[in-house]
Design a protein around this motif. Structure first.
Motif, PDB file in Angstrom:
ATOM      1  N   GLU A  79      28.502 -62.271  86.236  1.00 39.45           N
ATOM      2  CA  GLU A  79      29.174 -61.205  85.499  1.00 39.45           C
ATOM      3  C   GLU A  79      28.186 -60.520  84.554  1.00 39.45           C
ATOM      4  O   GLU A  79      27.399 -61.179  83.878  1.00 39.45           O
ATOM      5  N   ILE A  80      28.246 -59.188  84.532  1.00 40.08           N
ATOM      6  CA  ILE A  80      27.431 -58.405  83.606  1.00 40.08           C
ATOM      7  C   ILE A  80      28.384 -57.573  82.767  1.00 40.08           C
ATOM      8  O   ILE A  80      29.307 -56.957  83.297  1.00 40.08           O
ATOM      9  N   ILE A  81      28.134 -57.567  81.475  1.00 39.20           N
ATOM     10  CA  ILE A  81      29.036 -56.829  80.584  1.00 39.20           C
ATOM     11  C   ILE A  81      28.274 -55.728  79.855  1.00 39.20           C
ATOM     12  O   ILE A  81      27.166 -55.936  79.361  1.00 39.20           O
ATOM     13  N   THR A  82      28.893 -54.547  79.837  1.00 38.51           N
ATOM     14  CA  THR A  82      28.405 -53.472  78.987  1.00 38.51           C
ATOM     15  C   THR A  82      29.638 -52.764  78.438  1.00 38.51           C
ATOM     16  O   THR A  82      30.745 -53.298  78.540  1.00 38.51           O
ATOM     17  N   ILE A 127      32.840 -52.993  82.267  1.00 41.01           N
ATOM     18  CA  ILE A 127      32.561 -51.997  81.230  1.00 41.01           C
ATOM     19  C   ILE A 127      33.702 -52.051  80.216  1.00 41.01           C
ATOM     20  O   ILE A 127      34.818 -51.616  80.500  1.00 41.01           O
ATOM     21  N   ILE A 128      33.431 -52.622  79.059  1.00 42.55           N
ATOM     22  CA  ILE A 128      34.467 -52.729  78.027  1.00 42.55           C
ATOM     23  C   ILE A 128      34.749 -51.323  77.487  1.00 42.55           C
ATOM     24  O   ILE A 128      33.832 -50.615  77.087  1.00 42.55           O
ATOM     25  N   VAL A 131      24.553 -55.974  78.111  1.00 43.57           N
ATOM     26  CA  VAL A 131      23.644 -54.874  77.749  1.00 43.57           C
ATOM     27  C   VAL A 131      24.407 -53.890  76.869  1.00 43.57           C
ATOM     28  O   VAL A 131      25.426 -53.329  77.288  1.00 43.57           O
ATOM     29  N   LEU A 132      23.926 -53.720  75.659  1.00 37.78           N
ATOM     30  CA  LEU A 132      24.594 -52.832  74.707  1.00 37.78           C
ATOM     31  C   LEU A 132      23.564 -51.984  73.971  1.00 37.78           C
ATOM     32  O   LEU A 132      22.428 -52.414  73.763  1.00 37.78           O
TER      33      LEU A 132
END
Lengths: 424, 424
Positions: free
Chosen positions: A120-123, A150-151, A176-177
């Motif tokens: 899982e990748i979160i941005t 993508i939040i 990544v933010l």
């Protein structure tokens, strides 16, 4: 501070401004111009103009190939040293090369390889789109086995650090933010997020493009993993000056650059026929860097160091607070919204105004005869006013708000068409 | 031509040289210097010095962000147009961005994805090592399912086109070769190899770094697939100036850049949250380009166009033939070998001398008091003499050979140590 809505007060703030002498470090165009787009492209430092003359005439012109050993390799190191100082890192953790997007590609590919069990990748929806595109491509290159979450921001301005933290789980490989987000200038709490995500085993890459040079950054003290960032905004490196990347010293040995080029090799000038990766941060080099554009950084970055990040931050908090005060005092009747957090601890150094005629207001500010004010525009309705502590004054802020009021009073924006330029 | 071994003859060749006026297009250092390293870093064109002053002072300094629309986007296009003209391609097939290695990464990744049934990649031991490293990394990224075959040169100088052609089979996905190889200046026959490999279904990426600007190139006429190349050697773009890439117009739609950045998107300034690839060659853009370094190309490339590639080639054939003649006449007793093909149709525009004391001879040429001659050195024993038709003269060649003879006669190289500089 109790602000006042008059020119004299603005001038009194300038009189007390301890950074005001730094304006003379920059080339200030003769025309009647207030430049509030340093968050997009910083002004030309006079010492950079001098240095580039030397680079072109003497280093390239006279010394030619000899300058690689005499000037250009040492300069790459001195630029890395200056970036390291500005972002609170060690020289051994910082590289300056290529673009932000390419550096994010290198680091995010390397993290997915390192953290291969997590998919899982979160941005977030506030992130700069190119960062999201890079993640999409990395997922594609890894065979589409990862999920990109993508939040979403409910107000298009911010997302709480808690929401980011709660979104992550043991499945999360990478977050990544943007430290400061490009539209609203919302600023994340790096120390908090870093601490909490470490507990969950997720790595974080911070994009510092909109914070570096405007907000104190202490990557080592905050125990960060990775960062990338650009140098042509608040750092005044010139159009498209090379980007930087940061890897925590404890992680360098675990990471592999997905692009193996000669400058990332252990000894490029051995010309071996098989790649041996450098063991240092230089493993993230690939090809030859654009030396003229890179050289500009040496002198430009020094101005930020000379001014001091704490002083720069103190002034831009005061400037953004003053701008918000003036907007509330003067523009409240014009259907304008402030698209930036009102708490100065939660924002960087630009203020975004939202108005349905934003693009044409922007054009009226930039293109009218006489006084020109340059902000920039981000779709659908955001006018961004970037405030650079090194060269912007409180008087400029006062005049800019007065001019916006005039444009709205007279519907001046109606004189401009809606056709978009390639770059807005 | 029947050459003569004396200064007057060299001067008579210069007198007949129709390109000699182009020397005045360049900044020629005041010192007593013969520069024979234009194959590594070209000289500074005077018109580029002027243009860069304008770029820095006016475009960055005065126009600031407005220059993106006014100057920098148009210039990227005009640079692409000039490259297209020099390599015999259409504007729609050429992009200028990033470094050669990164562009080779993009294209070779894209070809392996396109040609996914074939698992063999072919290159040769004469290729520039960074090209080989890039292929190794691409193979690694694709899960190590491909075999990299490096065709060995028996004499370290050349490999016949037939051997390359015969090495390929239906299994071959991709062939990557330097048009002119960096050590020996051996030049491959692109039209022949292209024609034969098309029959086998293998794609070819040509690295034009050591040929562009010194050898006529007609990628469209030759029906080539792909190419990459650098701009700071014979094209005089300045240290680390951005590289180019070429994709045949029939293949653009089939290829996908593995690195998705905003400048490769269909509309970067829409800031959409999901990537839509540009349908044009601009899909191979990623991030923001280093504009100052890129701008230098506009004026530098024009000199090559003004001089004409056929004229440039005619002169450098004569220069390399003359240098070979002088070496044979003057240096035959000194255990020196010529490491370059003797047939001018099979070489580019530099001549390599091999001598076991090559590095110290090189140092003696560069560092002695008085006359300085700058070639460069490539391990283990290659001294490269790059001849640029735009600014080198026959007299310089004559003097250089005389000086080498002097160094060898007096064993002058023994005054220099063997310690290697970072860049050689």
């Amino acid at each position: 501070m109790n602000f006042e809505n008059n020119l004299e007060f603005a001038k009194s703030l300038d009189a007390k401004d301890e950074l005001k002498k730094f304006k003379n470090e920059f080339f200030n165009p003769a025309e009647n111009l207030i430049y509030l787009d340093g968050n997009s492209l910083g002004k030309l430092p006079l010492r950079t103009k001098e240095l580039l003359k030397k680079v072109i005439d003497e280093e390239w012109g006279s010394r030619l190939i000899r300058s690689w050993n005499e000037n250009w390799l040492p300069r790459q190191k001195s630029v890395r040293e200056r970036i390291a100082k500005i972002i609170g890192a060690d020289l051994s953790e910082v590289n300056v090369c290529d673009s932000v997007s390419i550096n994010l590609f290198k680091l995010s590919s390397a993290v997915l390889q390192l953290n291969s069990d997590c998919k899982e990748i979160i941005t977030d929806s506030l992130n700069f789109p190119s960062d999201i595109y890079i993640l999409e491509s990395v997922i594609n290159n890894f065979g589409n086995k990862h999920e990109l979450r993508i939040i979403e921001s409910k107000d298009e301005i911010q997302i709480s650090s808690e929401e980011i933290i709660n979104s992550c789980s043991k499945k999360t490989a990478l977050v990544v933010l943007s430290h400061v987000v490009f539209k609203s200038a919302y600023k994340y709490d790096i120390p908090l997020i870093t601490k909490e995500l470490k507990k969950k085993g997720a790595y974080v890459i911070w994009d510092l493009s909109h914070s570096v040079g405007s907000v104190p950054i202490k990557l080592d003290e905050w125990n960060c993993d990775f960062a990338v960032g650009c140098t042509y905004k608040y750092l005044n490196g010139g159009p498209g000056s090379p980007a930087f990347l940061y890897v925590n010293k404890n992680l360098i040995k675990d990471l592999q650059n997905p692009i193996w080029g000669w400058f990332g090799a252990d000894n490029p000038f051995n010309f071996d026929l098989s790649f041996t990766e450098s063991s240092s941060i230089e493993k993230f080099n690939v090809g030859t860097q654009p030396i003229i554009s890179l050289s500009a950084l040496e002198s430009s970055l020094q101005i930020t160091i000379d001014a001091g990040m704490e002083n720069i931050r103190e002034k831009n908090i005061l400037m953004t607070e003053y701008l918000i005060f003036l907007i509330k005092e003067n523009l409240s009747e014009y259907h304008i919204e402030i698209g930036t957090p009102l708490n100065s601890k939660e924002r960087g150094s630009h203020i975004t105004l939202k108005h349905k005629e934003g693009y044409r207001i922007c054009k009226a500010l930039i293109e009218s005869k006489g006084l020109k004010i340059i902000p920039d525009f981000r779709k659908p309705d955001n006018i961004r006013f970037g405030l650079n502590s090194l060269y912007n004054s409180f008087e400029e802020i006062f005049i800019a708000v007065k001019r916006i009021k005039e444009i709205l009073d007279m519907n001046e924006f109606e004189n401009f068409d809606l056709e978009f330029d390639a770059v807005t």
